[in-house]
Motif scaffolding. Structure first.
Motif, PDB file in Angstrom:
ATOM      1  N   TYR A   1       1.095   4.753  15.953  1.00 39.42           N
ATOM      2  CA  TYR A   1       1.252   6.188  15.923  1.00 39.42           C
ATOM      3  C   TYR A   1       0.093   6.769  16.730  1.00 39.42           C
ATOM      4  O   TYR A   1      -1.004   6.403  16.421  1.00 39.42           O
ATOM      5  CB  TYR A   1       1.211   6.778  14.512  1.00 39.42           C
ATOM      6  CG  TYR A   1       2.605   6.238  13.471  1.00 39.42           C
ATOM      7  CD1 TYR A   1       3.640   6.811  14.081  1.00 39.42           C
ATOM      8  CD2 TYR A   1       2.162   5.855  12.358  1.00 39.42           C
ATOM      9  CE1 TYR A   1       4.630   6.314  12.987  1.00 39.42           C
ATOM     10  CE2 TYR A   1       2.966   5.456  11.414  1.00 39.42           C
ATOM     11  CZ  TYR A   1       4.352   5.778  11.873  1.00 39.42           C
ATOM     12  OH  TYR A   1       5.678   5.531  11.051  1.00 39.42           O
ATOM     13  N   VAL A   2       0.651   7.739  17.521  1.00 41.90           N
ATOM     14  CA  VAL A   2      -0.352   8.571  18.227  1.00 41.90           C
ATOM     15  C   VAL A   2      -0.332   9.959  18.026  1.00 41.90           C
ATOM     16  O   VAL A   2       0.829  10.606  18.239  1.00 41.90           O
ATOM     17  CB  VAL A   2      -0.279   8.162  19.874  1.00 41.90           C
ATOM     18  CG1 VAL A   2      -1.131   8.908  20.584  1.00 41.90           C
ATOM     19  CG2 VAL A   2      -0.327   6.782  20.144  1.00 41.90           C
ATOM     20  N   ARG A   3      -1.308  10.547  17.729  1.00 46.32           N
ATOM     21  CA  ARG A   3      -1.284  12.016  17.324  1.00 46.32           C
ATOM     22  C   ARG A   3      -1.542  12.592  18.602  1.00 46.32           C
ATOM     23  O   ARG A   3      -2.303  12.596  19.376  1.00 46.32           O
ATOM     24  CB  ARG A   3      -2.445  12.419  16.170  1.00 46.32           C
ATOM     25  CG  ARG A   3      -2.382  12.003  14.931  1.00 46.32           C
ATOM     26  CD  ARG A   3      -1.341  12.581  14.130  1.00 46.32           C
ATOM     27  NE  ARG A   3      -1.405  13.949  13.756  1.00 46.32           N
ATOM     28  CZ  ARG A   3      -2.002  14.577  12.865  1.00 46.32           C
ATOM     29  NH1 ARG A   3      -2.318  13.690  11.755  1.00 46.32           N
ATOM     30  NH2 ARG A   3      -2.076  15.871  12.828  1.00 46.32           N
ATOM     31  N   ARG A   4      -0.538  13.772  19.060  1.00 47.94           N
ATOM     32  CA  ARG A   4      -0.719  14.519  20.205  1.00 47.94           C
ATOM     33  C   ARG A   4      -1.560  15.741  20.187  1.00 47.94           C
ATOM     34  O   ARG A   4      -1.723  16.096  18.999  1.00 47.94           O
ATOM     35  CB  ARG A   4       0.755  14.679  20.741  1.00 47.94           C
ATOM     36  CG  ARG A   4       1.659  13.531  20.844  1.00 47.94           C
ATOM     37  CD  ARG A   4       2.981  14.020  21.899  1.00 47.94           C
ATOM     38  NE  ARG A   4       3.626  15.259  21.158  1.00 47.94           N
ATOM     39  CZ  ARG A   4       4.587  14.776  20.397  1.00 47.94           C
ATOM     40  NH1 ARG A   4       5.005  13.697  19.921  1.00 47.94           N
ATOM     41  NH2 ARG A   4       5.082  16.073  19.820  1.00 47.94           N
ATOM     42  N   ALA A   5      -1.994  16.061  21.316  1.00 46.55           N
ATOM     43  CA  ALA A   5      -2.658  17.509  21.216  1.00 46.55           C
ATOM     44  C   ALA A   5      -1.960  18.525  20.829  1.00 46.55           C
ATOM     45  O   ALA A   5      -2.593  19.600  20.293  1.00 46.55           O
ATOM     46  CB  ALA A   5      -3.524  17.532  22.716  1.00 46.55           C
ATOM     47  N   ASP A   6      -0.738  18.403  21.117  1.00 46.73           N
ATOM     48  CA  ASP A   6       0.032  19.615  20.460  1.00 46.73           C
ATOM     49  C   ASP A   6       0.390  19.427  19.050  1.00 46.73           C
ATOM     50  O   ASP A   6       1.165  20.515  18.572  1.00 46.73           O
ATOM     51  CB  ASP A   6       1.419  19.603  21.251  1.00 46.73           C
ATOM     52  CG  ASP A   6       2.256  18.384  21.187  1.00 46.73           C
ATOM     53  OD1 ASP A   6       2.071  17.571  20.096  1.00 46.73           O
ATOM     54  OD2 ASP A   6       3.359  18.590  21.691  1.00 46.73           O
ATOM     55  N   GLY A   7      -0.385  18.761  18.417  1.00 44.27           N
ATOM     56  CA  GLY A   7       0.044  18.570  16.783  1.00 44.27           C
ATOM     57  C   GLY A   7       1.136  17.780  16.435  1.00 44.27           C
ATOM     58  O   GLY A   7       1.360  17.313  15.328  1.00 44.27           O
TER      59      GLY A   7
ATOM     60  N   PRO B   1       0.862  -1.386   0.044  1.00 43.64           N
ATOM     61  CA  PRO B   1       0.215  -0.065   0.017  1.00 43.64           C
ATOM     62  C   PRO B   1       0.858   1.190  -0.113  1.00 43.64           C
ATOM     63  O   PRO B   1       2.090   1.160   0.160  1.00 43.64           O
ATOM     64  CB  PRO B   1      -0.821  -0.144   1.202  1.00 43.64           C
ATOM     65  CG  PRO B   1      -0.629  -1.433   1.554  1.00 43.64           C
ATOM     66  CD  PRO B   1       0.684  -2.098   1.132  1.00 43.64           C
ATOM     67  N   THR B   2       0.214   2.413  -0.309  1.00 46.40           N
ATOM     68  CA  THR B   2       0.916   3.739  -0.217  1.00 46.40           C
ATOM     69  C   THR B   2       1.363   3.907   1.375  1.00 46.40           C
ATOM     70  O   THR B   2       0.731   3.317   2.413  1.00 46.40           O
ATOM     71  CB  THR B   2       0.002   4.931  -0.549  1.00 46.40           C
ATOM     72  OG1 THR B   2      -1.089   4.971   0.403  1.00 46.40           O
ATOM     73  CG2 THR B   2      -0.378   4.726  -2.042  1.00 46.40           C
ATOM     74  N   ALA B   3       2.229   4.780   1.322  1.00 48.25           N
ATOM     75  CA  ALA B   3       2.950   5.061   2.864  1.00 48.25           C
ATOM     76  C   ALA B   3       1.611   5.751   3.678  1.00 48.25           C
ATOM     77  O   ALA B   3       1.458   5.379   4.664  1.00 48.25           O
ATOM     78  CB  ALA B   3       3.849   6.156   2.820  1.00 48.25           C
ATOM     79  N   MET B   4       0.700   6.464   3.022  1.00 47.53           N
ATOM     80  CA  MET B   4      -0.335   7.109   3.973  1.00 47.53           C
ATOM     81  C   MET B   4      -1.226   6.191   4.365  1.00 47.53           C
ATOM     82  O   MET B   4      -1.888   6.328   5.249  1.00 47.53           O
ATOM     83  CB  MET B   4      -0.806   8.408   3.041  1.00 47.53           C
ATOM     84  CG  MET B   4       0.014   9.590   3.093  1.00 47.53           C
ATOM     85  SD  MET B   4       0.356  10.137   4.592  1.00 47.53           S
ATOM     86  CE  MET B   4      -1.214  10.629   5.250  1.00 47.53           C
ATOM     87  N   GLU B   5      -1.654   5.150   3.401  1.00 46.32           N
ATOM     88  CA  GLU B   5      -2.533   4.142   3.747  1.00 46.32           C
ATOM     89  C   GLU B   5      -1.905   3.270   4.902  1.00 46.32           C
ATOM     90  O   GLU B   5      -2.635   2.971   5.890  1.00 46.32           O
ATOM     91  CB  GLU B   5      -2.814   3.190   2.570  1.00 46.32           C
ATOM     92  CG  GLU B   5      -3.615   3.767   1.569  1.00 46.32           C
ATOM     93  CD  GLU B   5      -3.627   3.019   0.317  1.00 46.32           C
ATOM     94  OE1 GLU B   5      -4.557   3.012  -0.376  1.00 46.32           O
ATOM     95  OE2 GLU B   5      -2.599   2.112  -0.033  1.00 46.32           O
ATOM     96  N   LEU B   6      -0.870   2.922   4.763  1.00 48.10           N
ATOM     97  CA  LEU B   6      -0.219   2.318   6.160  1.00 48.10           C
ATOM     98  C   LEU B   6      -0.038   3.043   7.468  1.00 48.10           C
ATOM     99  O   LEU B   6      -0.298   2.435   8.314  1.00 48.10           O
ATOM    100  CB  LEU B   6       1.308   1.715   5.825  1.00 48.10           C
ATOM    101  CG  LEU B   6       1.343   0.776   4.546  1.00 48.10           C
ATOM    102  CD1 LEU B   6       2.987   0.529   4.447  1.00 48.10           C
ATOM    103  CD2 LEU B   6       0.833  -0.507   4.948  1.00 48.10           C
ATOM    104  N   ALA B   7       0.173   4.280   7.116  1.00 43.98           N
ATOM    105  CA  ALA B   7       0.286   5.265   8.252  1.00 43.98           C
ATOM    106  C   ALA B   7      -1.152   5.334   8.945  1.00 43.98           C
ATOM    107  O   ALA B   7      -1.184   5.280  10.181  1.00 43.98           O
ATOM    108  CB  ALA B   7       0.718   6.685   8.072  1.00 43.98           C
ATOM    109  N   ALA B   8      -2.030   5.478   8.341  1.00 51.92           N
ATOM    110  CA  ALA B   8      -3.355   5.567   8.651  1.00 51.92           C
ATOM    111  C   ALA B   8      -3.825   4.215   9.418  1.00 51.92           C
ATOM    112  O   ALA B   8      -4.286   4.492  10.696  1.00 51.92           O
ATOM    113  CB  ALA B   8      -4.645   5.978   7.429  1.00 51.92           C
ATOM    114  N   ALA B   9      -3.470   3.151   8.864  1.00 52.68           N
ATOM    115  CA  ALA B   9      -3.751   1.898   9.803  1.00 52.68           C
ATOM    116  C   ALA B   9      -3.135   1.735  10.972  1.00 52.68           C
ATOM    117  O   ALA B   9      -3.680   1.151  11.989  1.00 52.68           O
ATOM    118  CB  ALA B   9      -3.312   0.709   8.852  1.00 52.68           C
ATOM    119  N   CYS B  10      -1.715   2.378  11.019  1.00 52.75           N
ATOM    120  CA  CYS B  10      -1.002   2.262  12.020  1.00 52.75           C
ATOM    121  C   CYS B  10      -1.310   3.270  13.180  1.00 52.75           C
ATOM    122  O   CYS B  10      -1.423   3.062  14.354  1.00 52.75           O
ATOM    123  CB  CYS B  10       0.485   2.534  11.687  1.00 52.75           C
ATOM    124  SG  CYS B  10       1.285   1.271  11.096  1.00 52.75           S
ATOM    125  N   VAL B  11      -2.223   4.408  12.941  1.00 56.68           N
ATOM    126  CA  VAL B  11      -2.624   5.140  13.585  1.00 56.68           C
ATOM    127  C   VAL B  11      -3.918   4.531  14.450  1.00 56.68           C
ATOM    128  O   VAL B  11      -4.125   4.479  15.743  1.00 56.68           O
ATOM    129  CB  VAL B  11      -3.186   6.539  13.116  1.00 56.68           C
ATOM    130  CG1 VAL B  11      -4.096   7.291  14.081  1.00 56.68           C
ATOM    131  CG2 VAL B  11      -1.931   7.531  12.655  1.00 56.68           C
TER     132      VAL B  11
END
Length: 218
Positions: free
Chosen positions: A96-102, A81-91
């Protein structure tokens, strides 16, 4: 499986792993890393799966782990898959964890390993402690290793980096003198594919942790 250190190992192992950069245009990696070219100007940004050049710019600096995963999938002849597809699945998987500070935390090894095993016919083992002495043994068994190193390993600076770790490379082989890695942020023609990290230098960059990956046939 942990292998005894007394097991005889081949002198040289090189796995024929395809290479992926963490940027869509591998030949532009040096210009992007050195800030001579904004990642937003990468003409292949759409191939990353991003919705805009700005989204591509933000994620591409952070997805060395997804480049390693794409190489691993290609090595075992699995769809890539594309890098972004893999990243979305990992989130979604908590790797991967998106922090409140961005900002972004990750790649977090344990949830990533669980996600990889659940998603593909792969074995994946989180190794918060992975001694240098085991690296050759695992490569000789046919494994690939995502290893945490300082990003400056691409140029092997004469002085020690400020810390160890912070960037993932994929170990794909070794010989008596060096570990061979595919470096997602390596420079084209110098330190991308089968880049050599002398065993005598590895300790300056390597954080002693990573993820061990293998193909699963059943």
């Amino acid at each position: 499986m942990r292998t005894s250190s007394t097991t005889a190992l081949p002198g040289t192992v090189v796995h024929p792993v395809p290479y992926f950069s963490q940027w869509a245009s591998p030949e532009l990696a040096e210009a992007i890393v050195t800030r001579r070219l904004p990642a937003t100007e990468d003409p292949l940004w759409r191939a990353y799966g991003a919705r805009s050049p700005q989204e591509y710019d933000w994620w591409s600096w952070r997805l060395c782990g997804m480049a390693c995963l794409r190489m691993t999938l290609a090595h075992w002849n699995l769809p890539v898959p594309t890098a972004m597809e893999l990243a979305a699945a990992c989130v979604e998987a908590g790797a991967y964890v998106r922090r409140a500070d961005g900002g972004l935390d990750g790649l977090i090894y344990a949830p990533f390993a669980r996600h990889a095993e659940a998603s593909w016919p792969l074995t994946a083992e989180s190794r918060p402690g992975l001694p240098v002495e085991e690296i050759r043994q695992l490569l000789a068994q046919g494994r690939l290793l995502m290893l945490s190193v300082h990003p400056s390993v691409r140029e092997l600076p004469p002085t020690d980096p400020p810390r160890r770790g912070g960037h993932l490379v994929l170990a794909v082989g070794y010989d008596a003198e060096a570990l061979l890695v595919h470096n997602p942020s390596g420079f084209h023609g110098r330190s991308q594919e089968f880049a050599r990290i002398p065993w005598s230098e590895l300790h300056r960059f390597y954080a002693g942790r990573g993820v061990v990956l293998g193909g699963r046939t059943t």
